[in-house]
Design an enzyme around this catalytic site. Structure first.
Site, short mmCIF file in Angstrom:
data_model
loop_
_atom_site.label_atom_id
_atom_site.label_comp_id
_atom_site.label_asym_id
_atom_site.label_seq_id
_atom_site.Cartn_x
_atom_site.Cartn_y
_atom_site.Cartn_z
N THR A 181 22.59 17.25 -2.68
CA THR A 181 22.42 15.85 -2.29
C THR A 181 20.99 15.51 -1.90
OG1 THR A 181 23.03 16.42 -0.02
CG2 THR A 181 24.80 15.64 -1.47
N LYS A 182 20.11 16.50 -1.87
CA LYS A 182 18.73 16.28 -1.43
C LYS A 182 17.82 15.97 -2.62
CE LYS A 182 19.92 17.09 2.81
NZ LYS A 182 21.35 17.39 2.65
N ASN A 183 16.61 15.53 -2.32
CA ASN A 183 15.65 15.14 -3.36
C ASN A 183 15.37 16.29 -4.33
OD1 ASN A 183 15.49 13.28 -1.23
ND2 ASN A 183 13.38 12.73 -1.72
#
Length: 381
Positions: A181-183
């Site tokens: 879910t992170k960049n």
């Protein structure tokens, strides 16, 4: 068209590097791609030392272990955060002391910290919500005054900068998440940043199950021994290879995600000036990494109406965190919802918008139109 809340992004180099890792035959932690990734991170942002770990959760736990958090200690942190932040406190027997947030940033309010400090306080544990740095300079000033440790939960802020300093470079220790879910993602992964030189060797012991194996690898000993507590805080080289591919494309990813930030400002700016919603407002001192975009509605009912209208058009908006102090386990620890009224209020009214890198390539205009229509219906002129 369906617009999910999150979708993973691939740069095109992941398979190449992961296959290279597999074919090397050395796929456990601290092998070639772990080392290349660590060097890339240190060169880019000037971190003192980086330990790649299996998750942001593991980074928090390893950091708490490094700080010797234990029974009788108190740790001040926001209630508005993910459970991993507080679990790193309670699993070692310490007591979480929840602090109110500043609704303009959704980060821990530094003006409220000192009133919570007691002789038992050992650590301050701020987070960087939605990639926007906490006021780490003020927090460090308080910590230095009371001789406290600061562990900054930078799960969402890799690449963000505050007052010219990259997130994670200022506190004693900091943590990053590289969850999908992170960049920038390894699927599952994280990092512990250690900025106190005297703590680095011990951190290598904690990462290697409490052994001094790192001294053997570096040719300083012939045999390794059990020298400290610890766990298996190592990221597989295969996953490090995936992360390496992502970080090589950091600028590309940041640019695409920046398009989402601008698009959402375009949708909600009018309603912000009308005073019916709040949106985060980075200052000139804050360079954001475009991790997320949140909207704080005037009422919970309007938030729910907005989410329902978007969902009807297959655009999926997320509710955000449920405050920890009023969660079932928080209440088992003795907290009540009314103990943190600001956090309780904003937790009930905040929404996070769909935010993933490839949305810049397809679906962004549709998402904007759906949201504009929903807002016009909820807040007609």
């Amino acid at each position: 068209m369906k617009i999910p809340f999150n979708k993973t992004y691939q740069t095109g180099d992941e398979e190449k590097y992961m296959l290279e890792s597999v074919r090397s035959g050395a796929i456990c932690g601290n092998n070639q791609f772990c080392k290349r990734t660590v060097e890339l991170m240190k060169q880019k942002y000037g971190f003192n030392e980086v330990f790649l770990v299996p998750s942001g959760t593991a980074a928090l736990e390893m950091g708490a272990m490094l700080a010797d958090i234990g029974p009788g200690d108190e740790v001040i942190l926001p209630s508005y955060t993910f459970s991993s932040t507080v679990n790193a406190v309670v699993i070692f027997g310490a007591k979480p002391i929840f602090c109110e947030v500043d609704p303009t940033t959704m980060n821990m309010d530094p003006e409220r910290i000192e009133a919570l400090i007691t002789p038992k306080t050992k650590m301050l544990l701020p987070i960087d919500y939605a990639g926007l740095s906490c006021e780490i300079d003020k927090i460090m000033e308080i910590a230095n005054r009371y001789n406290l440790i600061v562990m900054q939960d930078c799960a969402q802020s890799y690449g963000s900068v505050y007052k010219g300093k990259p997130c994670g470079t200022v506190p004693h220790i900091a943590t990053f998440s590289f969850h999908e879910t992170k960049n920038y993602s390894a699927g599952e992964g994280g990092a512990l940043i250690v900025n106190v030189p005297e703590w680095i060797q011990r951190a290598t012991f904690l990462q290697e199950k409490g052994t001094d194996r790192s001294l053997v690898i570096n040719g300083m000993k012939n045999k390794y021994s059990w020298v400290d507590k610890g766990s298996s805080y190592l990221l597989s080289d295969c996953l490090a290879a995936m992360l390496y591919a992502q970080l090589l494309h950091e600028d590309e990813i940041r640019t695409k995600r920046g398009m989402l930030t601008e698009a959402y400002f375009d949708v909600f700016r009018e309603y912000y000036y009308r005073g019916v919603v709040s949106i985060f407002q980075p200052t000139a001192e804050q360079e954001i990494n475009h991790h997320a975009f949140w909207v704080l509605f005037d009422t919970s009912e309007h938030k729910q109406e907005f989410m329902a209208k978007c969902k009807a058009k297959d655009v999926y908006v997320y509710i955000g965190y449920m405050p920890l102090h009023s969660a079932p386990y928080g209440q088992q620890l003795g907290y009540r919802p009314e103990d943190l009224p600001i956090t309780e209020s904003v937790g009930d009214r905040i929404a996070r918008l769909p935010f993933y890198t490839s949305l810049a390539d397809e679906g962004l205009e549709y998402t904007k139109e759906v949201m504009k229509q929903a807002m016009n219906e909820i807040y007609p002129l």
